[in-house]
Design an enzyme around this catalytic site. Structure first.
Site, PDB file in Angstrom:
ATOM      1  N   LYS A 184     -12.197  -1.669   6.976  1.00 35.80           N
ATOM      2  CA  LYS A 184     -11.408  -2.491   7.902  1.00 35.80           C
ATOM      3  C   LYS A 184     -11.928  -2.351   9.334  1.00 35.80           C
ATOM      4  CE  LYS A 184      -8.527  -3.207   4.334  1.00 35.80           C
ATOM      5  NZ  LYS A 184      -7.701  -2.204   3.763  1.00 35.80           N
ATOM      6  N   TRP A 198       0.837  -1.210   0.000  1.00 32.77           N
ATOM      7  CA  TRP A 198       0.000   0.000   0.000  1.00 32.77           C
ATOM      8  C   TRP A 198       0.863   1.248   0.000  1.00 32.77           C
ATOM      9  CZ3 TRP A 198      -4.243  -1.404  -1.868  1.00 32.77           C
ATOM     10  CH2 TRP A 198      -4.900  -2.565  -1.465  1.00 32.77           C
ATOM     11  N   ASP A 243      -1.758   7.030   6.086  1.00 28.56           N
ATOM     12  CA  ASP A 243      -2.776   6.058   5.706  1.00 28.56           C
ATOM     13  C   ASP A 243      -3.036   5.175   6.932  1.00 28.56           C
ATOM     14  OD1 ASP A 243      -4.265   3.935   4.756  1.00 28.56           O
ATOM     15  OD2 ASP A 243      -2.875   3.390   3.150  1.00 28.56           O
TER      16      ASP A 243
HETATM   17  C1  LIG Z   1      -7.047  -1.894   2.363  1.00 26.87           C
HETATM   18  C2  LIG Z   1      -6.003  -0.852   2.369  1.00 26.87           C
HETATM   19  C3  LIG Z   1      -5.900   0.126   1.352  1.00 26.87           C
HETATM   20  C4  LIG Z   1      -6.770   0.111   0.122  1.00 26.87           C
HETATM   21  O1  LIG Z   1      -8.030   0.527   0.388  1.00 26.87           O
HETATM   22  P1  LIG Z   1      -9.116   0.713  -0.771  1.00 26.87           P
HETATM   23  O2  LIG Z   1     -10.236   1.332  -0.014  1.00 26.87           O
HETATM   24  O3  LIG Z   1      -9.403  -0.658  -1.297  1.00 26.87           O
HETATM   25  O4  LIG Z   1      -8.557   1.594  -1.812  1.00 26.87           O
HETATM   26  C5  LIG Z   1      -4.944   1.106   1.483  1.00 26.87           C
HETATM   27  N1  LIG Z   1      -4.109   1.133   2.538  1.00 26.87           N
HETATM   28  C6  LIG Z   1      -4.167   0.216   3.523  1.00 26.87           C
HETATM   29  C7  LIG Z   1      -3.220   0.303   4.672  1.00 26.87           C
HETATM   30  C8  LIG Z   1      -5.110  -0.803   3.462  1.00 26.87           C
HETATM   31  O5  LIG Z   1      -5.170  -1.729   4.444  1.00 26.87           O
END
Ligand SMILES: *Cc1c(COP(=O)(O)O)cnc(C)c1O
Length: 356
Positions: free
Chosen positions: A190, A99, A166
């Site tokens: 999540k 990511w 993030d």
């Molecule tokens: C799941 C995840 C993403 C991607 O998220 P999307 O909503 O599918 O774009 C980005 N960063 C992290 C740390 C993630 O766990």
């Protein structure tokens, strides 16, 4: 049979959230309408948006001068929106996984990217420690929890520049000093709500004067100025997010959630570390995620992978297959997962091992 949901995302939600969402699909706020068919401009939905934003601020103790947005496009759109709005010349990124890597790729479209450190050399199974963030960077971006590899940074860093993070897979699992950050983003799927909404917590004055012309929808200021209602927001995920936020508050807030998460993770790591046949993929305890626990069979037991998976499935355990880039197993212990499910997994590991 009762299922124990360890999926990495979309992932387990509290029964409180699921039940209230199901009820609102039939009748939303006594309107006689479904949440699926109600105008986002209705006063009933405006109340949902207002309370959801207020609860994010309350739970994370967001200081004045920040806005809470619920945007579409997933966390992945933020990989591009952040540099579009904030990268004038150069940005610094910490590369701790797929990511983080994808965020770097997008940033390179807008300017220079200084990858200050990377753990790619060991398939991202640790957090790099020795690096400095250049003082002339427009911002520093890092990923708090590396969902795929099970590593996590649980301390808010001090940086000489703007801080962007993030937090998709560990938001609401620990107190955060939001004042250190200019922007935090997290996909909802999540630890909060069904897929479709991304939370953005942004310092208003950081994005007032973007350094280039930006399409309206990709400009944070657009959404700040309209209270996250510039266009139709993801109505259903925001409704569900509100239920989860209420539930978090009722449980006692972030510190209570953190304690529950720490207890769950300790229980599982303990079982892995004391096991004859399993081992954790992240050796350094300090780098281990409390949200995503990654483990494999030791090399001499590697051929048992399929049979352990089948055994776990027979106990109602769902979603523990590791990401293809790591292999083995990954148990995601998000806030909504009860410790009873972790106990079922730990017992299954022990029972399987004792049968050998
Ligand atoms: C799941 C995840 C993403 C991607 O998220 P999307 O909503 O599918 O774009 C980005 N960063 C992290 C740390 C993630 O766990």
């Amino acid at each position: 049979m009762k299922k124990h949901n360890f999926y990495a995302g979309p992932s387990i939600m509290s029964q409180y959230t699921i039940k209230n969402t199901a009820d609102a699909v039939l009748d939303f706020a006594n309107t006689g309408l479904s949440i699926l068919e109600v105008s986002h401009r209705s006063k009933e939905f405006q109340a949902v948006m207002d309370e959801a934003q207020a609860l994010v601020k309350e739970l994370l103790e967001v200081p004045d001068g920040y806005s809470v947005l619920f945007l579409g496009g997933g966390a992945s759109l933020q990989f591009a929106m952040v540099p579009y709005n904030l990268l004038k010349n150069k940005a610094a990124y910490l590369d701790t996984g797929v990511w983080a890597h994808k965020a770097v790729k997008e940033a390179k479209l807008f300017g220079d990217v200084d990858v200050v450190a990377s753990s790619e050399d060991r398939n991202y199974n640790y957090i790099p420690k020795d690096y400095t963030v250049p003082a002339d960077a427009d911002y520093f971006h890092y990923t708090t929890n590396n969902t795929i590899y099970g590593t996590e940074i649980r301390k808010d860093p001090d940086t000489p520049v703007r801080l962007v993070s993030d937090m998709s897979s560990d938001i609401f699992s620990r107190p955060v000093d939001v004042s250190k950050y200019d922007l935090i983003y997290a996909g909802a799927q999540k630890n909060l709500a069904p897929a479709g909404a991304t939370i953005v917590i942004v310092r208003d004055d950081a994005v007032q004067h973007p350094c280039r012309p930006i399409p309206t929808m990709l400009n944070y200021k657009t959404h700040i100025d309209k209270g996250s209602m510039f266009n139709t927001p993801p109505v259903l995920p925001i409704f569900s997010a509100l239920q989860t936020l209420r539930y978090y508050k009722e449980l006692g807030g972030i510190k209570v959630l953190e304690k529950m998460d720490l207890d769950k993770a300790a229980l599982l790591y303990e079982a892995i570390d004391s096991s004859k046949i399993f081992e954790a993929t992240v050796p350094d305890h300090a780098d281990r995620s409390i949200m995503n626990v990654c483990f494999v069979l030791k090399p001499e037991y590697a051929e048992l992978e399929k049979s352990f998976m089948e055994f776990a499935t027979s106990k109602g355990i769902v979603g523990i297959k590791g990401h293809r880039s790591v292999g083995g197993f990954r148990a995601s212990l998000y806030n909504a997962l009860p410790i009873e499910s972790v106990k079922v997994l730990v017992d299954a590991m022990k029972e399987f091992q004792n049968k050998l």
